[in-house]
Design a protein around this motif. Sequence first.
Motif, PDB file in Angstrom:
ATOM      1  N   TYR A  66       6.059  11.273   0.927  1.00 40.03           N
ATOM      2  CA  TYR A  66       5.245  10.882  -0.080  1.00 40.03           C
ATOM      3  C   TYR A  66       3.699  10.741   0.658  1.00 40.03           C
ATOM      4  CZ  TYR A  66       9.741   9.810  -2.229  1.00 40.03           C
ATOM      5  OH  TYR A  66      10.854   9.984  -2.718  1.00 40.03           O
ATOM      6  N   ILE A  67       3.630   9.941   1.554  1.00 43.42           N
ATOM      7  CA  ILE A  67       2.320   9.700   2.344  1.00 43.42           C
ATOM      8  C   ILE A  67       1.764  11.118   2.475  1.00 43.42           C
ATOM      9  CG2 ILE A  67       1.084   8.422   4.231  1.00 43.42           C
ATOM     10  CD1 ILE A  67       3.314   6.046   3.633  1.00 43.42           C
ATOM     11  N   HIS A  69       2.238  14.113   1.440  1.00 40.25           N
ATOM     12  CA  HIS A  69       1.798  14.436   0.220  1.00 40.25           C
ATOM     13  C   HIS A  69       0.427  14.116  -0.295  1.00 40.25           C
ATOM     14  CE1 HIS A  69       2.062  16.295  -3.575  1.00 40.25           C
ATOM     15  NE2 HIS A  69       1.802  15.124  -4.404  1.00 40.25           N
ATOM     16  N   GLY A  70       0.455  12.641  -0.161  1.00 35.07           N
ATOM     17  CA  GLY A  70      -0.948  12.105  -0.700  1.00 35.07           C
ATOM     18  C   GLY A  70      -1.947  12.311   0.063  1.00 35.07           C
ATOM     19  N   GLN A  73      -3.125  16.098  -0.497  1.00 32.71           N
ATOM     20  CA  GLN A  73      -3.834  16.052  -1.999  1.00 32.71           C
ATOM     21  C   GLN A  73      -5.401  15.477  -1.458  1.00 32.71           C
ATOM     22  OE1 GLN A  73      -2.652  17.496  -4.475  1.00 32.71           O
ATOM     23  NE2 GLN A  73      -0.908  18.089  -3.211  1.00 32.71           N
ATOM     24  N   TRP A  79      -7.369  15.292  -5.259  1.00 35.63           N
ATOM     25  CA  TRP A  79      -7.344  13.879  -5.359  1.00 35.63           C
ATOM     26  C   TRP A  79      -8.801  13.137  -4.617  1.00 35.63           C
ATOM     27  CZ3 TRP A  79      -1.825  11.850  -4.280  1.00 35.63           C
ATOM     28  CH2 TRP A  79      -0.932  12.497  -5.024  1.00 35.63           C
ATOM     29  N   GLU A  83      -7.243   8.121  -6.931  1.00 33.28           N
ATOM     30  CA  GLU A  83      -5.978   8.858  -7.133  1.00 33.28           C
ATOM     31  C   GLU A  83      -5.035   8.559  -5.811  1.00 33.28           C
ATOM     32  OE1 GLU A  83      -8.834  10.278  -9.838  1.00 33.28           O
ATOM     33  OE2 GLU A  83      -9.019  10.460  -7.699  1.00 33.28           O
ATOM     34  N   PHE A  84      -5.417   8.384  -4.653  1.00 34.43           N
ATOM     35  CA  PHE A  84      -4.671   8.247  -3.570  1.00 34.43           C
ATOM     36  C   PHE A  84      -4.360   6.717  -3.604  1.00 34.43           C
ATOM     37  CE2 PHE A  84      -4.219   6.622   0.747  1.00 34.43           C
ATOM     38  CZ  PHE A  84      -3.177   7.238   1.291  1.00 34.43           C
ATOM     39  N   PHE A  87      -1.692   6.480  -6.334  1.00 33.53           N
ATOM     40  CA  PHE A  87      -0.237   7.159  -5.680  1.00 33.53           C
ATOM     41  C   PHE A  87       0.445   6.239  -4.624  1.00 33.53           C
ATOM     42  CE2 PHE A  87       1.887   9.737  -2.810  1.00 33.53           C
ATOM     43  CZ  PHE A  87       2.575  10.425  -3.235  1.00 33.53           C
ATOM     44  N   MET A  88      -0.456   5.542  -3.979  1.00 34.22           N
ATOM     45  CA  MET A  88       0.158   4.671  -2.976  1.00 34.22           C
ATOM     46  C   MET A  88       0.850   3.451  -3.490  1.00 34.22           C
ATOM     47  SD  MET A  88       0.304   5.746   0.099  1.00 34.22           S
ATOM     48  CE  MET A  88       0.953   4.326   0.737  1.00 34.22           C
ATOM     49  N   ILE A 138      -2.448  11.470 -11.990  1.00 35.12           N
ATOM     50  CA  ILE A 138      -1.336  11.832 -10.942  1.00 35.12           C
ATOM     51  C   ILE A 138      -0.197  12.399 -11.834  1.00 35.12           C
ATOM     52  CG2 ILE A 138       0.269  11.149  -9.165  1.00 35.12           C
ATOM     53  CD1 ILE A 138      -2.007   9.051  -8.544  1.00 35.12           C
TER      54      ILE A 138
END
Length: 140
Positions: A66-67, A69-70, A73, A79, A83-84, A87-88, A138
């Motif tokens: 996941y991290i 991916h963020g 982005q 992003w 957005e980051f 997302f976190m 997101i």
Amino acid sequence: MKSAIDIAFLEEVMKYNQHELAAIVDSIFNSLREKYNKIVSFGINGCKEFVAALILSDFDNSTLPYINHGLDQVFRGSWGPIEFSSFMDKVILENSVISYPAWSRAYRFIEKNHTWLEEHPCSEAVMNSSYIPKSRFIRS
């Protein structure tokens, strides 16, 4: 009351001195900069979240995809810092073994004890030929 996992995560965050943490941050930030051939900024606050995310991905390996991916982005320009951060929050609430209060305490610890991050390239507002949108949603 804090769980044993939250306490262990906070101890992990607190164990790094400036030089150790700078080595980790520089390594990941420079690797992504080279991979995407651009420098991005998480902003002053987002840089602290970036650092906490790096520590979390090592502490809780289930968050690593996941991290990553963020971070991808952000470096792709899809992003921005907001957005980051959003997302976190979602990663912490839905995919991590730590609680959101532990995440917040880690952020505040980094903010208070690692002020050098404000001078790190991950905090700088200058973009290198990359526009990062500020208001993208997101997608799940």
